[in-house]
Scaffold this active site. Structure first.
Site, PDB file in Angstrom:
ATOM      1  N   GLU A 268       0.908  -1.216  -0.084  1.00 53.29           N
ATOM      2  CA  GLU A 268       0.061  -0.128   0.183  1.00 53.29           C
ATOM      3  C   GLU A 268       0.800   1.237   0.169  1.00 53.29           C
ATOM      4  O   GLU A 268       0.649   2.169  -0.409  1.00 53.29           O
ATOM      5  CB  GLU A 268      -0.869   0.026   1.122  1.00 53.29           C
ATOM      6  N   HIS A 294       7.915 -26.323   0.483  1.00 57.14           N
ATOM      7  CA  HIS A 294       7.195 -27.359  -0.443  1.00 57.14           C
ATOM      8  C   HIS A 294       6.075 -26.999  -1.103  1.00 57.14           C
ATOM      9  O   HIS A 294       5.043 -27.598  -1.650  1.00 57.14           O
ATOM     10  CB  HIS A 294       6.584 -28.405   0.854  1.00 57.14           C
ATOM     11  N   LYS A 409     -13.870   2.387  -3.079  1.00 59.05           N
ATOM     12  CA  LYS A 409     -14.643   2.845  -2.055  1.00 59.05           C
ATOM     13  C   LYS A 409     -15.989   3.835  -2.641  1.00 59.05           C
ATOM     14  O   LYS A 409     -17.072   3.538  -2.226  1.00 59.05           O
ATOM     15  CB  LYS A 409     -13.986   3.931  -1.159  1.00 59.05           C
TER      16      LYS A 409
HETATM   17  O1  PA5 Z   1      -2.848   2.157   5.915  1.00 58.47           O
HETATM   18  C1  PA5 Z   1      -3.919   2.485   5.585  1.00 58.47           C
HETATM   19  O2  PA5 Z   1      -4.052   3.569   5.564  1.00 58.47           O
HETATM   20  C2  PA5 Z   1      -5.188   1.614   5.527  1.00 58.47           C
HETATM   21  O3  PA5 Z   1      -4.974   0.155   5.109  1.00 58.47           O
HETATM   22  C3  PA5 Z   1      -6.306   1.817   6.646  1.00 58.47           C
HETATM   23  O4  PA5 Z   1      -5.531   1.344   7.680  1.00 58.47           O
HETATM   24  C4  PA5 Z   1      -7.403   0.986   6.459  1.00 58.47           C
HETATM   25  O5  PA5 Z   1      -8.162   1.417   5.440  1.00 58.47           O
HETATM   26  C5  PA5 Z   1      -8.316   1.567   7.742  1.00 58.47           C
HETATM   27  O6  PA5 Z   1      -8.662   2.689   7.669  1.00 58.47           O
HETATM   28  P1  PA5 Z   1      -9.054   3.191   9.090  1.00 58.47           P
HETATM   29  O7  PA5 Z   1      -8.102   3.216  10.037  1.00 58.47           O
HETATM   30  O8  PA5 Z   1      -9.420   4.726   8.731  1.00 58.47           O
HETATM   31  O9  PA5 Z   1     -10.343   2.781   9.452  1.00 58.47           O
END
Ligand code: PA5
Length: 416
Positions: A268, A294, A409
């Site tokens: 990410e 394996h 989203k």
């Molecule tokens: O790293 C990130 O920003 C995302 O993986 C968020 O942690 C995830 O989308 C959850 O978001 P939030 O903490 O706003 O609920």
């Protein structure tokens, strides 16, 4: 203690040395400007840790709880889960932790029936405060357990979120205990903020030592003592066209959730469009040795030569079980391991696999933890966060945003 050994076959040339110097200067500036605040969480989170400890020791309801439920997803759950998975087998007297992450009805209903309302603390964790999975599951928890969040059961809920988020406003409205996440600490870099530290401390884990380990790594790096990190970032990014995939092989089952945390952090943060408009990134894959020797190992050995491999091993486990000195008829060929410990066996497998990959020209590195203790895990977390930032600087991407997940989203919203 952790030992980091880069055994890359690639050479460091003058241009890469220049990149390492520039990258180090850039990360120093990021720290100074506060672009990201995770570097100092090792000390910044001590106060929150003390508060959570106090809550666990003095609040009558929290004290008698035997379960801590974390409602959160992505960066709001993965790191906490990783730490719990590493230490739950060795920390006496800790509370059970459950993670409600996915809107998966089978998983959710299985977990809900296993929860005893009178003995459970619910931590709802969301930086943005509006994540649809998290808030929907939170609503289900309220309804299923008939939680009167207005009073007096509100002490059964703790909110962990950004100051002024919608969740913060909700919690404030009803006097629900709230911990804030620093604005400049992004979700996947937040495990050492209130996000992980509050539930883990309440559950009884030694979060102080984890924070100390993280501080030690950050200090050492910012005092110029962790050059191997810069070297690894420079080599991995420079050779990304030939080897864009980094595979972690962790030789301990309890590190499985840690590898999942690494996959999220790396993917990410680095899978981005760079400042020139090019799609870039490094692909993370997490595996457990020796189980995945394996399966996936065959692809690394003889499939496309597009991978580097990082071995994570633990030198000393607390328990020792030896392979019994039993000779079984027709199975004599396996007797060479009789009398050795399983630790020696798994360690030998790690070394043998590493050597065989090196032998065929695949670039590998090794991280050795002398034991699976809290300080080492704190160090390891900071190591991976720093490595991610360094790669992001060299790739010229914004490591700390995630615009790629926003479109889905919006489409989701229009479907309802
Ligand atoms: O790293 C990130 O920003 C995302 O993986 C968020 O942690 C995830 O989308 C959850 O978001 P939030 O903490 O706003 O609920």
């Amino acid at each position: 203690m952790i030992q980091f050994e880069n055994e890359y076959l690639w050479e460091l040339d003058k241009s890469l040395e220049g990149i390492m110097i520039n990258t180090y200067e850039t990360i120093l500036k990021e720290k100074k400007k506060g672009t990201s605040g995770y570097f100092t969480l090792g000390s910044d989170s001590l106060e929150i840790m003390e508060d959570a400890k106090q809550l666990a020791q003095t609040n009558t309801f929290v004290k008698q709880c035997d379960t801590v439920v974390v409602i959160g997803i992505g960066g709001s759950s993965l790191g906490t889960k990783a730490i719990e998975s590493i230490f739950k087998h060795k920390t006496a007297g800790v509370k059970r932790m459950l993670f409600l992450e996915n809107p998966d009805e089978i998983d959710l209903s299985d977990k809900l029936v296993s929860i005893e309302k009178a003995k459970t603390l619910f931590c709802v964790v969301s930086k943005s405060g509006l994540t649809i999975e998290t808030i929907s599951i939170f609503k289900e928890v309220i309804e299923y357990f008939e939680l009167d969040y207005k009073s007096p059961q509100k002490e059964q809920i703790v909110a962990i979120t950004d100051e002024d988020s919608a969740l913060h406003k909700f919690a404030h409205q009803y006097g629900i205990k709230t911990y804030n996440i620093p604005a400049n600490v992004g979700g996947r870099f937040s495990v050492l903020s209130a996000v992980g530290i509050v539930p883990l401390t309440i559950a009884g884990y030694d979060t102080k030592s984890i924070l100390e380990g993280a501080s030690a790594m950050a200090e050492s790096f910012f005092h110029g003592k962790e050059n191997h990190l810069l070297k690894k970032a420079a080599l991995l990014t420079k050779h990304r066209k030939e080897a864009s995939i980094n595979v972690i092989f962790s030789y301990a089952n309890c590190l499985e959730d840690f590898t999942k945390w690494y996959v999220q952090l790396w993917a990410e943060s680095l899978g981005k469009v760079d400042i020139y408009g090019n799609h870039t990134g490094l692909t993370p894959i997490g595996h457990i040795g020796s189980v995945d020797q394996h399966s996936f190992l065959q692809l690394i050995m003889q499939g496309p030569r597009d991978k580097t491999v990082t071995f994570i091993k633990v030198e000393k486990f607390e328990k020792e079980i030896k392979v019994p000195n039993i000779k079984l008829k027709f199975l004599e060929k396996t007797d060479y391991i009789n009398g050795f410990s399983f630790n020696e066996l798994i360690d030998g497998e790690c070394e043998a696999t590493k050597e065989s990959l090196s032998h065929v020209g695949i670039n590998v590195d090794k991280i050795t933890l002398d034991s699976l203790n809290e300080k080492n895990v704190g160090r390891l977390i900071l190591y991976y966060e720093l490595l991610t930032s360094l790669c992001g600087i060299i790739l010229e991407v914004n490591t700390y945003d995630q615009p790629g997940v926003e479109m889905g989203k919006k489409i989701l919203k229009n479907k309802f």
